[in-house]
Design an enzyme around this catalytic site. Structure first.
Site, PDB file in Angstrom:
ATOM      1  N   ARG A 130     -44.746-107.092  28.076  1.00 29.18           N
ATOM      2  CA  ARG A 130     -44.196-106.334  29.219  1.00 29.18           C
ATOM      3  C   ARG A 130     -45.115-105.169  29.598  1.00 29.18           C
ATOM      4  O   ARG A 130     -45.137-104.741  30.751  1.00 29.18           O
ATOM      5  CB  ARG A 130     -42.768-105.835  28.905  1.00 29.18           C
ATOM      6  N   TYR A 161     -43.566-104.401  56.684  1.00 23.78           N
ATOM      7  CA  TYR A 161     -43.046-105.682  56.197  1.00 23.78           C
ATOM      8  C   TYR A 161     -41.516-105.602  56.029  1.00 23.78           C
ATOM      9  O   TYR A 161     -40.998-104.553  55.626  1.00 23.78           O
ATOM     10  CB  TYR A 161     -43.726-105.981  54.855  1.00 23.78           C
ATOM     11  N   ASP A 196     -50.511-100.373  52.517  1.00 17.77           N
ATOM     12  CA  ASP A 196     -50.326-101.787  52.190  1.00 17.77           C
ATOM     13  C   ASP A 196     -51.464-102.547  52.877  1.00 17.77           C
ATOM     14  O   ASP A 196     -51.502-102.654  54.096  1.00 17.77           O
ATOM     15  CB  ASP A 196     -48.950-102.250  52.681  1.00 17.77           C
ATOM     16  N   LYS A 235     -50.210-113.372  48.935  1.00 20.81           N
ATOM     17  CA  LYS A 235     -50.706-113.804  50.238  1.00 20.81           C
ATOM     18  C   LYS A 235     -52.203-114.111  50.163  1.00 20.81           C
ATOM     19  O   LYS A 235     -52.602-115.042  49.499  1.00 20.81           O
ATOM     20  CB  LYS A 235     -50.392-112.738  51.294  1.00 20.81           C
TER      21      LYS A 235
END
Ligand SMILES: *Cc1c(COP(=O)(O)O)cnc(C)c1O
Length: 399
Positions: free
Chosen positions: A57, A110, A182, A207
């Site tokens: 983790r 977004y 972003d 993406k």
């Protein structure tokens, strides 16, 4: 790797530290934990005095190779990774925003980011100010009133608007804000926000970075001092990337420059072709001279990107006929893959809005988002031609 150019970096950067057994490719390390026979060494690694891994983790070698590659491509000091792009965004905002704080951003972020701004942050008593995208004066005025974060995304969904990063970063700095960009749509091949003055850059690696629509992931890069607290938030809260996803994204990035070059070229030619089609009302692409922010895009981008959108006569009915006719396009909510992907904005990026809200945001119901793939351009244009030719004529005159 300072003097090495981007295409070479995309292939080689961040790999050599993680190879083992003479392998030429980074291994996918599936182990959840990392063992130590020497109790003192274990302790030193656990408290961060010595490099190494403890528990999946927190860190993982495959995920770190992925982080290192993005870090080097973005010219950043430090990076950390996440299970998705939204995890990168939410973990970063949660690390820095506290009740009573203020964040300034734009209306066209977004869809998921916009939901954080409108649904979740207000519940935590965080003041969210969303300015019209591209209204630089309005953003400057709001930032000058004081804010903890100035959050930008450029180019944006779905009408590919552009914000001047250098100008906004200056305004943010003067107000003492952390400036976050972003960079998902542009990728480090087309745009380097850190060089333009941004403090932090994040990506949905799902993406263009990964580029093959087969792995989810997110990444944040910037100075160690700003990225480390977000790593700490993520290691405790648990939005960790899976090592297999990290590997797929790492492998995808080797062809990043080749893919982006082809997608830039294809998107430009598709935009120019669409301008000649009488079924098409408007074409939105920052590479077109008539685009409202073409000059800013030319200044801050090395390429105009693979994303464009266009609106058609006959609105939703035309979209309903046109898209299923395309042979070389996935009709899906994703973007940035090697395959061309199309979708109506009312179903993809702005599905949560009412028709009235979309209208107010300047998004026609017949708007189609087009993510150019790396196919040969003559096939993509031929595909669109036959699809337009197949449309029933009566739609042309309907609203
Ligand atoms: C897809 C996307 C995101 C969210 O990324 P996920 O990996 O889907 O969580 C954030 N920003 C932009 C610009 C995107 O296109």
């Amino acid at each position: 790797m300072k003097k090495v150019s981007m295409g070479t970096k995309a292939i080689w950067a961040g790999e050599s530290d993680y190879l083992a057994f003479g392998a030429t490719q980074v291994p996918v390390v599936h182990s959840v934990s990392f063992g130590y026979d020497d109790m003192d060494e274990w302790y030193e690694v656990a408290i961060g005095n010595k490099e190494g891994h403890i528990y999946g983790r927190n860190t993982n070698p495959t995920s770190q190779a992925f982080e290192d590659k993005v870090k080097i491509l973005e010219g950043a000091e430090h990076a950390t990774s996440f299970s998705t792009g939204m995890a990168a965004i939410s973990n970063t905002l949660s690390t820095y925003l506290f009740p009573g704080d203020r964040i300034v951003s734009i209306k066209d972020t977004y869809g998921g980011t916009n939901k954080i701004f409108t649904e979740f942050l207000p519940k935590m008593n965080i003041d969210v100010c969303l300015c019209d995208t591209g209204d630089h004066e309005a953003i400057e005025a709001e930032v000058a009133k004081g804010c903890k974060i100035l959050y930008l995304e450029t180019p944006t969904n779905p009408t590919v608007k552009i914000t001047d990063i250098a100008r906004m970063a200056k305004a943010g700095k003067e107000a003492g804000a952390i400036v976050i960009v972003d960079n998902t749509f542009a990728t480090p091949i087309n745009q380097n926000p850190l060089e333009l003055g941004a403090d932090l850059v994040l990506h949905s690696a799902t993406k263009f970075l990964g580029g093959h629509a087969d792995a989810l992931g997110g990444v944040l890069v910037g100075p160690k001092e700003l990225v480390e607290p977000v790593y700490h938030y993520r290691e405790i809260n648990g939005a960790t990337i899976d090592p297999m996803a990290a590997y797929l994204l790492l492998r995808g990035m080797k062809t990043l420059k080749l893919r982006i070059k082809q997608q830039n070229e294809n998107a430009m030619k598709i935009a120019e072709y669409l301008k000649t089609v009488d079924w098409v009302d408007d074409v939105f692409y920052p590479g077109l001279e008539e685009h409202q922010h073409h000059d800013i895009a030319k200044e801050q981008m090395k390429g105009f990107g693979g994303m464009l959108s266009f609106s058609v006569k006959g609105g939703v009915d035309t979209v309903r006929h046109l898209l299923p006719k395309l042979q070389f396009a996935n009709r899906a909510a994703n973007l940035g893959s090697v395959e061309t992907i199309v979708g109506p904005s009312r179903t993809t990026s702005h599905v949560e809005c009412t028709p009235e809200e979309r209208k107010a945001m300047g998004i026609p119901e017949g708007l189609i988002r087009y993510s150019a793939g790396i196919e040969d351009i003559e096939d993509l244009i031929g595909d669109l031609e036959q699809a337009f030719q197949s449309l029933p004529k009566e739609l042309y005159t309907s609203v």
